[in-house]
Design an enzyme around this catalytic site. Structure first.
Site, short mmCIF file in Angstrom:
data_model
loop_
_atom_site.label_atom_id
_atom_site.label_comp_id
_atom_site.label_asym_id
_atom_site.label_seq_id
_atom_site.Cartn_x
_atom_site.Cartn_y
_atom_site.Cartn_z
N LYS A 129 -0.94 -1.77 2.91
CA LYS A 129 -1.33 -0.38 2.60
C LYS A 129 -2.82 -0.27 2.82
CE LYS A 129 0.53 3.42 0.97
NZ LYS A 129 1.93 3.89 1.08
N GLY A 168 1.26 7.14 7.83
CA GLY A 168 0.69 8.13 6.91
C GLY A 168 1.06 7.88 5.46
N ASP A 169 0.38 8.59 4.59
CA ASP A 169 0.69 8.67 3.16
C ASP A 169 -0.06 9.91 2.67
OD1 ASP A 169 1.93 6.83 0.84
OD2 ASP A 169 0.06 7.60 0.03
N SER A 380 9.87 4.50 10.31
CA SER A 380 8.68 3.92 10.96
C SER A 380 9.05 2.65 11.73
CB SER A 380 7.61 3.57 9.92
OG SER A 380 6.81 4.68 9.60
P1 NDP Z 1 1.01 14.73 1.07
O1 NDP Z 1 -0.46 14.52 1.15
O2 NDP Z 1 1.73 15.32 2.20
O3 NDP Z 1 1.36 15.57 -0.23
C1 NDP Z 1 0.98 15.15 -1.48
C2 NDP Z 1 1.45 16.17 -2.50
O4 NDP Z 1 1.25 15.64 -3.82
C3 NDP Z 1 0.63 17.45 -2.47
O5 NDP Z 1 1.43 18.51 -2.88
C4 NDP Z 1 -0.48 17.17 -3.47
O6 NDP Z 1 -1.09 18.33 -4.04
C5 NDP Z 1 0.29 16.42 -4.53
N1 NDP Z 1 -0.65 15.53 -5.23
C6 NDP Z 1 -1.45 14.58 -4.70
N2 NDP Z 1 -2.21 14.00 -5.64
C7 NDP Z 1 -1.87 14.60 -6.79
C8 NDP Z 1 -2.30 14.47 -8.11
N3 NDP Z 1 -3.24 13.55 -8.45
N4 NDP Z 1 -1.71 15.26 -9.05
C9 NDP Z 1 -0.75 16.17 -8.71
N5 NDP Z 1 -0.32 16.36 -7.45
C10 NDP Z 1 -0.86 15.59 -6.52
O7 NDP Z 1 1.61 13.27 0.72
P2 NDP Z 1 3.12 12.75 0.87
O8 NDP Z 1 4.07 13.85 0.64
O9 NDP Z 1 3.19 11.97 2.11
O10 NDP Z 1 3.19 11.69 -0.34
C11 NDP Z 1 3.67 12.03 -1.63
C12 NDP Z 1 4.10 10.76 -2.36
O11 NDP Z 1 5.14 10.13 -1.62
C13 NDP Z 1 3.02 9.70 -2.54
O12 NDP Z 1 3.26 9.02 -3.75
C14 NDP Z 1 3.29 8.75 -1.37
O13 NDP Z 1 2.78 7.46 -1.61
C15 NDP Z 1 4.80 8.77 -1.35
N6 NDP Z 1 5.46 8.36 -0.11
C16 NDP Z 1 5.12 8.94 1.09
C17 NDP Z 1 5.78 8.55 2.23
C18 NDP Z 1 5.52 9.19 3.55
O14 NDP Z 1 6.19 8.84 4.51
N7 NDP Z 1 4.60 10.12 3.68
C19 NDP Z 1 6.79 7.49 2.20
C20 NDP Z 1 7.12 7.02 0.89
C21 NDP Z 1 6.45 7.44 -0.20
P3 NDP Z 1 -2.58 18.71 -3.61
O15 NDP Z 1 -2.47 19.33 -2.26
O16 NDP Z 1 -3.04 19.66 -4.66
O17 NDP Z 1 -3.37 17.44 -3.61
O1 2IT Z 2 4.88 4.56 0.92
C1 2IT Z 2 5.40 4.49 2.05
O2 2IT Z 2 6.47 3.88 2.23
C2 2IT Z 2 4.75 5.18 3.16
N1 2IT Z 2 3.73 5.83 2.96
C3 2IT Z 2 5.31 5.06 4.56
C4 2IT Z 2 4.84 3.79 5.21
C5 2IT Z 2 5.16 3.65 6.67
O3 2IT Z 2 4.69 2.66 7.24
O4 2IT Z 2 5.85 4.47 7.25
#
Ligand code: NDP
Ligand code: 2IT
Length: 448
Positions: A129, A168-169, A380
């Protein structure tokens, strides 16, 4: 006290002494340790090999400076990181997070959980990560590009399609991956498989954008199937309004559920008619606006400041898809009072330890992130496979593989929990099933 119990307790003391300030990392380790004793009792050979120290120590931590210039010409300095946690099963694989809260503890918890998540997918990927404390909010497109270019100028020294493959994340989506890939290509030439989550125009995979959100819905679909139930007319809480939340809502609606909430870090929308996904996508993906804009347009929607998890209304299922520790004990109790029967984590570690305990005590089906949100990293890995083949699969092919992978992960959590006499404790099932494969590979590779 059994030898395994003693080993786990002694190790837990040591790990807390070593990094006493890494709160989130220790939280992830404690959760893991709370489930692992039955496995070690059955397999004493892992105790002899000191497996807990091996598996909780990252192979490599990289921290670097990221200098960039804002539009006004000011010099800005952020911290960049990459944690290469475990390569026993394949190249380090895991996302990059750009958020002001990013620090070593948060990235180590994410990388640690990624190792077991990736193992559960059954695909040949290790765990890592990375990211930065850079805050993308309010930045211009040009600033985002300059930041990504500077970040990659340093990160490039440590990654490669067969060594470490970021994606991404939070705060890193298709736009950022595009800029990062461009910067990489300018220095090292063409290497499509060095990043995943690429836009479709240059070797991204069909279905990667949707994969995490769709995957968490597929995981729960399998669970409901076991309960002779489905999503029809289920009232669903979703938190977040980013990549994971949007595509979880899309699949949940397609499968017949009524999603009544979504949120950002300022507040949440409650829409009793069901979230209007076209409107939500336009606000978040096109306009890059805040959720307050939704309530201004949709008359049935209420906007509330604060956390969605404090809200009282009847619901059946909950999908936290925002960030770590968004649900505490009091909020978990509210969720139980609301009548929720399944909590499935789209985000990583969104429920704190007390919240998880509350769900387990109330016989809620708790689906931990490392299993339920593995669909993103799974696709991925499919993107890496396509890049190596120099081929692109269709949306249908990718989606079919994703659903099958999520079904297998669900069954592996369910069956492992049963095997260890832990009923429906999918957290225990996910930890033991994910760990077993990694630990076996590590021991077979010797003390390295
Ligand atoms: P994005 O940046 O697309 O969206 C994040 C969302 O969460 C936004 O709505 C944001 O609101 C909100 N958020 C972020 N920080 C906070 C906070 N401190 N308190 C409240 N709301 C918050 O990220 P993702 O959708 O990609 O990721 C969301 C979660 O999913 C994370 O935990 C990530 O690690 C996990 N994840 C992501 C994957 C992926 O493929 N993208 C895969 C597996 C897990 P705001 O705009 O106000 O910050
Ligand atoms: O938390 C997660 O699994 C991710 N953000 C996706 C990681 C990836 O390599 O696609």
């Amino acid at each position: 006290m059994s030898r395994a119990t003693e080993f786990v307790q002694q190790f837990q003391k040591e790990v807390h002494q070593k990094d006493p300030n890494q709160t989130e990392f220790l939280q992830a380790i404690d959760e893991f340790l709370s489930t692992i004793t039955p496995f070690l009792e059955k397999h004493p050979e892992y105790v002899e090999k000191n497996i807990l120290s091996l598996v909780t120590e990252p192979e490599r931590l990289i921290q670097f400076r990221v200098p960039w210039q804002d539009d006004a010409g000011n010099w800005k300095i952020n911290r960049g990181y990459r944690i290469q946690f475990n390569s026993a099963l394949g190249p380090y694989k895991g996302g990059l997070r750009f958020h002001p809260s990013v620090n070593l503890s948060i990235l180590k918890f994410l990388a640690f959980e990624q190792v077991f998540k990736n193992s559960l997918t059954g695909l040949p990927i290790g765990g890592g990560k990375g990211g930065s404390d850079f805050d993308p909010k309010g930045k211009s497109d040009a600033e985002i590009m300059r930041f990504c270019q500077s970040f990659m100028t340093e990160l490039i020294k440590y990654i490669g399609p067969d060594t470490d493959v970021p994606a991404g994340d939070i705060g890193v989506g298709g736009r950022e991956i595009g800029y990062l890939y461009g910067a990489y290509k300018r220095i090292k030439q063409y290497d499509a498989g060095v990043l995943t989550g690429k836009p479709l125009d240059f070797w991204g995979s069909q279905g990667r954008t949707e994969a995490t959100g769709y995957g968490v819905a597929y995981f729960v679909k399998e669970l409901l199937h076991d309960l002779n139930d489905d999503f029809t007319n289920k009232r669903v809480f979703v938190s977040g309004s980013g990549n994971v939340a949007i595509y979880a809502i899309e699949k949940l609606q397609e499968l017949g559920a009524k999603v009544i909430t979504c949120s950002d870090s300022d507040g949440f929308i409650y829409d009793d008619e069901g979230i209007d996904l076209t409107l939500l996508k336009d606000i978040k993906e096109v306009q890059r606006e805040r959720l307050t804009a939704y309530a201004k347009i949709k008359s049935t929607a209420q906007y509330h400041e604060g956390s969605v998890w404090d809200f009282a209304t009847k619901a059946d299922l909950a999908f936290p898809c925002a960030t770590q520790n968004e649900i505490n004990q009091k909020q978990a109790e509210q969720i139980v009072k609301n009548g929720v029967k399944v909590v499935a984590e789209g985000a990583n570690m969104p429920c704190n330890a007390e919240a998880v305990d509350c769900f387990l005590e109330n016989a809620i089906y708790y689906c931990p992130g490392k299993a339920a949100n593995a669909g993103g990293v799974a696709v991925s890995a499919l993107e890496m496979a396509q890049n190596s083949q120099r081929l692109s699969w269709t949306k249908e092919e990718v989606n079919e593989k994703l659903e099958k992978i999520m079904r297998t992960i669900y069954r592996s959590c369910r069956d492992t929990a049963k095997e260890y006499g832990a009923g429906n404790n999918f957290m225990l099932g996910a930890n033991i099933a994910g760990f077993e494969k990694v630990a076996k590979a590590m021991i077979a590779q010797g003390l390295v």
